[in-house]
Write an enzyme that holds these catalytic residues in place. Structure first.
Site, PDB file in Angstrom:
ATOM      1  N   TYR A 134       0.832  -1.203   0.000  1.00 51.48           N
ATOM      2  CA  TYR A 134       0.000   0.000   0.000  1.00 51.48           C
ATOM      3  C   TYR A 134       0.866   1.252   0.000  1.00 51.48           C
ATOM      4  O   TYR A 134       0.668   2.163  -0.806  1.00 51.48           O
ATOM      5  CB  TYR A 134      -0.919  -0.012   1.224  1.00 51.48           C
ATOM      6  CG  TYR A 134      -1.696   1.270   1.404  1.00 51.48           C
ATOM      7  CD1 TYR A 134      -2.632   1.680   0.464  1.00 51.48           C
ATOM      8  CD2 TYR A 134      -1.490   2.085   2.522  1.00 51.48           C
ATOM      9  CE1 TYR A 134      -3.346   2.869   0.622  1.00 51.48           C
ATOM     10  CE2 TYR A 134      -2.194   3.256   2.701  1.00 51.48           C
ATOM     11  CZ  TYR A 134      -3.125   3.645   1.747  1.00 51.48           C
ATOM     12  OH  TYR A 134      -3.811   4.821   1.902  1.00 51.48           O
ATOM     13  N   LYS A 138       1.162   4.193  -2.955  1.00 53.79           N
ATOM     14  CA  LYS A 138       0.850   5.601  -2.704  1.00 53.79           C
ATOM     15  C   LYS A 138       2.064   6.487  -2.959  1.00 53.79           C
ATOM     16  O   LYS A 138       1.922   7.615  -3.462  1.00 53.79           O
ATOM     17  CB  LYS A 138       0.336   5.777  -1.276  1.00 53.79           C
ATOM     18  CG  LYS A 138      -1.006   5.107  -1.006  1.00 53.79           C
ATOM     19  CD  LYS A 138      -2.128   5.648  -1.873  1.00 53.79           C
ATOM     20  CE  LYS A 138      -2.591   7.026  -1.414  1.00 53.79           C
ATOM     21  NZ  LYS A 138      -3.795   7.485  -2.160  1.00 53.79           N
TER      22      LYS A 138
END
Length: 287
Positions: A134, A138
């Site tokens: 994740y 990002k």
């Protein structure tokens, strides 16, 4: 101003729509939801369909795009990092490019997970060091956005508050579980600078209105463990804090606290504390 909010049916997007509609023309961009009670206007697009994204932006004619939509499920990101990259990075860059072409400001919602959590109190100018899929997606999204829209705002944040589902926030978790008299685990080795979601939205609004760009850490002034946050909630809501069992999260300790120096300087005041945010949440309307 005309704001286009992606993920307007999600936690942050819904709060942004509800807050910003008080003084702005707000449109939500969602994939397949019908009309949203907290969002006066809705357009539809799958973020992975570049053509649909450009058409939605052309239809909404925004002055600002607030990009809240993301694949934020950490487990799913680990299971399919390619999909996480497509949604959180590639599609975000495409949307930022559409904003640039439309002459709109762009705000990309990022995360404290772009850092490893090995030491905490990371500054806006520090090199990112993501430790999971994740965070990597990002961090890649930040780069893709700035490549497509160099004047974009990157808002790294961690937040709590009330969500449309009632089950998306650590605040809601402690309120529901402690309110039901259930014992819960509170991590003593996981630390964040989480900010009340309404303060996240008003901070972003202030950044946009200032004309500033680049990286901002939109977080609270203090760092609190998950366990201590639970005790803040218990105290504010009159719940039994003794039901919180202090435990250590598996693996190494994580300190994902962020410094908010740049935003505090723009505001001319320190950011609110987490205790202040919990108190504000207790007095705020739920969905």
């Amino acid at each position: 101003m005309r704001w286009l909010i992606t993920g307007a049916n999600g936690f942050l997007g819904a709060n942004a729509a509800r807050s910003l509609r008080r003084s702005h023309d707000v449109t939500g961009l969602v994939r397949d939801s019908d009309a949203l009670p907290w969002c006066p206007q809705v357009v539809h697009a799958d973020l992975l369909d570049a053509g649909a994204v450009h058409r939605a932006v052309a239809e909404a004619k925004p002055d600002v795009i607030l990009h809240c939509a993301a694949l934020a499920d950490h487990r799913r990101c680990e299971e399919d990092e390619e999909l996480a990259m497509r949604i959180n990075a590639q599609a975000s860059g495409e949307l930022a490019g559409a904003a640039s072409e439309a002459g709109a400001d762009f705000v990309y919602i990022s995360t404290d997970a772009v850092f490893s959590g090995e030491r905490g109190w990371y500054g806006e100018d520090e090199q990112v060091s993501p430790a999971n899929a994740y965070g990597r997606s990002k961090a890649a999204g930040e780069q893709a956005v700035l490549a497509a829209h160099p004047a974009a705002v990157i808002a790294r944040t961690n937040f709590f508050g009330w969500s449309p589902s009632g089950h998306r926030s650590i605040l809601e978790f402690f309120v529901h579980e402690l309110g039901a008299g259930n014992r819960v685990r509170g991590f003593v080795n996981y630390t964040v600078t989480s900010l009340f979601v309404e303060d996240v939205v008003t901070s972003i609004e202030g950044i946009v209105e200032s004309g500033e760009s680049g990286v901002f850490h939109v977080v609270s002034e203090d760092a609190v463990t998950k366990a201590d946050f639970g005790h803040l909630v218990a105290a504010e809501f009159g719940l039994d804090g003794s039901l919180i069992d202090p435990v250590e999260m598996e693996g190494p300790a994580k300190d994902l606290s962020l410094r908010s120096d740049r935003l505090a300087a723009l505001r001319g005041a320190p950011m609110p504390s987490q205790a202040e945010g919990v108190a504000r949440a207790a007095d705020s309307a739920r969905f």
